[in-house]
Design an enzyme around this catalytic site. Structure first.
Site, PDB file in Angstrom:
ATOM      1  N   CYS A 116       0.496  -1.631  -0.062  1.00  0.00           N
ATOM      2  CA  CYS A 116       0.079   0.174   0.405  1.00  0.00           C
ATOM      3  C   CYS A 116       1.001   1.039  -0.246  1.00  0.00           C
ATOM      4  CB  CYS A 116      -1.278   0.050   1.389  1.00  0.00           C
ATOM      5  SG  CYS A 116      -2.318  -1.185   1.216  1.00  0.00           S
ATOM      6  N   HIS A 256      -3.228   7.665   2.449  1.00  0.00           N
ATOM      7  CA  HIS A 256      -3.871   5.672   2.563  1.00  0.00           C
ATOM      8  C   HIS A 256      -5.201   4.914   2.841  1.00  0.00           C
ATOM      9  CE1 HIS A 256      -3.923   2.203   1.555  1.00  0.00           C
ATOM     10  NE2 HIS A 256      -3.733   1.249   2.096  1.00  0.00           N
ATOM     11  N   ASN A 286     -10.501  -0.323  -0.030  1.00  0.00           N
ATOM     12  CA  ASN A 286      -8.373  -0.088   0.108  1.00  0.00           C
ATOM     13  C   ASN A 286      -8.374  -0.610  -1.369  1.00  0.00           C
ATOM     14  OD1 ASN A 286      -6.440   0.018   1.146  1.00  0.00           O
ATOM     15  ND2 ASN A 286      -6.038  -1.334   2.452  1.00  0.00           N
TER      16      ASN A 286
HETATM   17  N1  ACO Z   1     -18.261  -9.113   9.834  1.00  0.00           N
HETATM   18  C1  ACO Z   1     -18.520  -9.428  11.141  1.00  0.00           C
HETATM   19  N2  ACO Z   1     -17.657  -9.628  11.827  1.00  0.00           N
HETATM   20  C2  ACO Z   1     -16.087  -9.950  11.839  1.00  0.00           C
HETATM   21  C3  ACO Z   1     -15.345  -9.335  10.125  1.00  0.00           C
HETATM   22  C4  ACO Z   1     -16.469  -9.019   9.642  1.00  0.00           C
HETATM   23  N3  ACO Z   1     -16.269  -8.867   8.056  1.00  0.00           N
HETATM   24  N4  ACO Z   1     -13.905  -9.205  10.181  1.00  0.00           N
HETATM   25  C5  ACO Z   1     -13.840  -9.625  11.469  1.00  0.00           C
HETATM   26  N5  ACO Z   1     -14.798 -10.166  12.694  1.00  0.00           N
HETATM   27  C6  ACO Z   1     -14.467 -10.562  13.296  1.00  0.00           C
HETATM   28  C7  ACO Z   1     -14.026 -11.035  14.235  1.00  0.00           C
HETATM   29  O1  ACO Z   1     -13.777 -12.561  13.765  1.00  0.00           O
HETATM   30  C8  ACO Z   1     -13.808 -11.114  15.527  1.00  0.00           C
HETATM   31  O2  ACO Z   1     -14.895 -11.503  16.153  1.00  0.00           O
HETATM   32  P1  ACO Z   1     -14.220 -12.415  17.775  1.00  0.00           P
HETATM   33  O3  ACO Z   1     -13.473 -11.447  18.384  1.00  0.00           O
HETATM   34  O4  ACO Z   1     -15.040 -13.712  17.535  1.00  0.00           O
HETATM   35  O5  ACO Z   1     -12.359 -13.349  17.270  1.00  0.00           O
HETATM   36  C9  ACO Z   1     -14.089  -9.572  15.932  1.00  0.00           C
HETATM   37  O6  ACO Z   1     -15.026  -9.069  14.973  1.00  0.00           O
HETATM   38  C10 ACO Z   1     -12.995  -8.172  16.154  1.00  0.00           C
HETATM   39  O7  ACO Z   1     -11.620  -9.308  14.370  1.00  0.00           O
HETATM   40  P2  ACO Z   1     -11.038  -7.986  14.764  1.00  0.00           P
HETATM   41  O8  ACO Z   1     -10.098  -8.641  13.939  1.00  0.00           O
HETATM   42  O9  ACO Z   1     -10.461  -7.875  16.117  1.00  0.00           O
HETATM   43  O10 ACO Z   1     -11.208  -6.535  14.341  1.00  0.00           O
HETATM   44  P3  ACO Z   1     -10.443  -5.100  14.110  1.00  0.00           P
HETATM   45  O11 ACO Z   1     -11.675  -4.073  14.970  1.00  0.00           O
HETATM   46  O12 ACO Z   1      -9.460  -5.353  14.639  1.00  0.00           O
HETATM   47  O13 ACO Z   1     -11.219  -5.003  13.045  1.00  0.00           O
HETATM   48  C11 ACO Z   1     -10.038  -4.653  10.340  1.00  0.00           C
HETATM   49  C12 ACO Z   1     -10.797  -5.856  11.345  1.00  0.00           C
HETATM   50  C13 ACO Z   1     -11.458  -4.212  10.099  1.00  0.00           C
HETATM   51  C14 ACO Z   1      -9.086  -5.794   8.898  1.00  0.00           C
HETATM   52  C15 ACO Z   1      -8.865  -4.045  11.259  1.00  0.00           C
HETATM   53  O14 ACO Z   1      -7.690  -4.655  11.819  1.00  0.00           O
HETATM   54  C16 ACO Z   1      -8.337  -2.719  10.269  1.00  0.00           C
HETATM   55  O15 ACO Z   1      -8.581  -2.243   9.721  1.00  0.00           O
HETATM   56  N6  ACO Z   1      -6.657  -3.627   9.995  1.00  0.00           N
HETATM   57  C17 ACO Z   1      -5.920  -2.847   9.394  1.00  0.00           C
HETATM   58  C18 ACO Z   1      -5.892  -3.509   7.985  1.00  0.00           C
HETATM   59  C19 ACO Z   1      -4.941  -2.646   7.057  1.00  0.00           C
HETATM   60  O16 ACO Z   1      -5.474  -1.493   6.993  1.00  0.00           O
HETATM   61  N7  ACO Z   1      -4.097  -3.453   5.997  1.00  0.00           N
HETATM   62  C20 ACO Z   1      -3.631  -2.333   5.063  1.00  0.00           C
HETATM   63  C21 ACO Z   1      -2.450  -2.391   4.831  1.00  0.00           C
HETATM   64  S1  ACO Z   1      -3.361  -3.649   3.098  1.00  0.00           S
HETATM   65  C22 ACO Z   1      -2.048  -3.794   1.935  1.00  0.00           C
HETATM   66  O17 ACO Z   1      -0.693  -3.338   2.334  1.00  0.00           O
HETATM   67  C23 ACO Z   1      -2.455  -4.147   0.791  1.00  0.00           C
END
Ligand code: ACO
Length: 331
Positions: A116, A256, A286
């Site tokens: 990214c 980003h 994204n």
């Molecule tokens: N819908 C519903 N529930 C979900 C979903 C979904 N789409 N995805 C995950 N959950 C659940 C998980 O299973 C978890 O459930 P549990 O508590 O029962 O285990 C709960 O939601 C919380 O999951 P987390 O992964 O802890 O959720 P978080 O608040 O961290 O959000 C996210 C997830 C959106 C992916 C976040 O971590 C994030 O944005 N991370 C950064 C990602 C990023 O920016 N990547 C960029 C680089 S990309 C590149 O370079 C190609």
């Protein structure tokens, strides 16, 4: 002789027509519009549909539009840097394919892979070819067909990513505009948190890798989030501090588009208000290398010559950084 600066003299973008909404994703995986919106800020994303279409097909639209609006002849382009993690093929480079499809007959080119952060890395390296005097017309493309490497049975990743592409033209100027400073970083020890497990030379494609769904994005979201929130904000602040830029000097933050909460944290660290942030994550998700040029494209009409822009990104690798850009023209 005064210093040669590399200025962006035009920007154009392309997103495919197909809209994949949160509602549609609700039918594909166990998720909800409400969860996606509150956790990421995304409502919908674009998907490139159609047999045999790759990232270069989106780039052709962006580049042809760019040439047209800047009155540039395709044969005058000397270099193309194509920032992507989803090249058409492992080789040859998508830059080569793009040059052929867009009629850039005199250009050389290469692909640049920094996840990214790719567009920031590409913008900086492209600028060096201008500043050195080696080239006068360089195109930097940032784009991805993320739908090619997303597992639409994995709710943790499929809600985040979309397809799209943008391109900028870099040209020399003796005015003090263009790329002013860059703070760029790589830390390969972060590779385990965000990567594609198979398809490279360590683990070439096999029946086993396909069966294990290892040709898709693997992400440990929480770890990436923690890392991103700190480093993207710190890098943006570093660029501001070492150039004595105060929040009121910054016209726009161009972040980003990975997660609205990460964007807000970066703006808070910089002391910049919401009204100065380019945000289109709600409609494009994204798009990896596409996010920054797509923002510039959408906001181009509002930009004025001399505006200070801080571009900030982070991505798989890990890679991250920030760039200070002085906008070179008023639309
Ligand atoms: N819908 C519903 N529930 C979900 C979903 C979904 N789409 N995805 C995950 N959950 C659940 C998980 O299973 C978890 O459930 P549990 O508590 O029962 O285990 C709960 O939601 C919380 O999951 P987390 O992964 O802890 O959720 P978080 O608040 O961290 O959000 C996210 C997830 C959106 C992916 C976040 O971590 C994030 O944005 N991370 C950064 C990602 C990023 O920016 N990547 C960029 C680089 S990309 C590149 O370079 C190609």
């Amino acid at each position: 002789m005064s210093k040669i600066h590399a200025a962006i003299t035009g920007v154009h973008g392309y997103v495919p027509d197909y809209v994949l909404s949160n509602k549609e994703l609700e039918k594909m995986v166990d998720t909800s519009d409400e969860w996606i919106l509150t956790r990421t800020g995304i409502s919908e994303r674009r998907i490139l549909k159609g047999e045999g279409l790759g990232v270069s097909d989106m780039a052709v639209h962006a580049v042809k539009g760019l040439l047209e609006k800047t009155n540039t002849r395709p044969e005058d382009i000397e270099l193309v840097i194509f920032c992507t993690v989803t090249p058409d093929l492992v080789f040859p480079a998508s830059a080569n394919i793009l040059c052929d499809k867009a009629g850039l007959v005199n250009a050389w080119g290469y692909d640049l892979g920094a996840a990214c952060s790719g567009f920031l890395f590409g913008l900086t390296t492209g600028s060096k070819f201008i500043e050195s005097g080696m080239h006068k017309k360089v195109i930097v493309v940032g784009g991805d067909k993320m739908s090619a490497i997303i597992d639409y049975t994995d709710r943790a990743t499929c809600v985040i990513f979309g397809d799209g592409c943008g391109a900028v033209l870099l040209e020399p100027t003796e005015e003090a505009v263009g790329l002013m400073d860059a703070d760029l970083h790589s830390d390969g020890s972060g590779r385990t948190f965000l990567h594609q497990k198979a398809g490279g030379s360590v683990k070439p494609a096999s029946h086993e890798t396909v069966d294990a769904r290892e040709h898709f994005v693997y992400q440990e979201g929480k770890q990436v989030f923690r890392f991103a929130v700190t480093n993207m904000a710190e890098s943006a602040a570093t660029v501001m501090e070492r150039n004595h830029l105060k929040p009121e000097d910054v016209a726009w933050l161009v972040p980003h588009q990975a997660n609205l909460r990460i964007i807000d944290a970066t703006a808070d660290r910089m002391g910049v208000g919401r009204e100065k942030i380019m945000i289109n994550i709600q409609k494009f998700g994204n798009t990896t290398n596409g996010t920054l040029p797509l923002c510039l494209w959408e906001w181009e009409k509002q930009l004025k010559k001399g505006d200070n822009l801080i571009l900030a990104a982070f991505g798989g690798g890990f890679t991250w950084g920030a760039v200070w850009l002085k906008w070179a023209y008023s639309a």
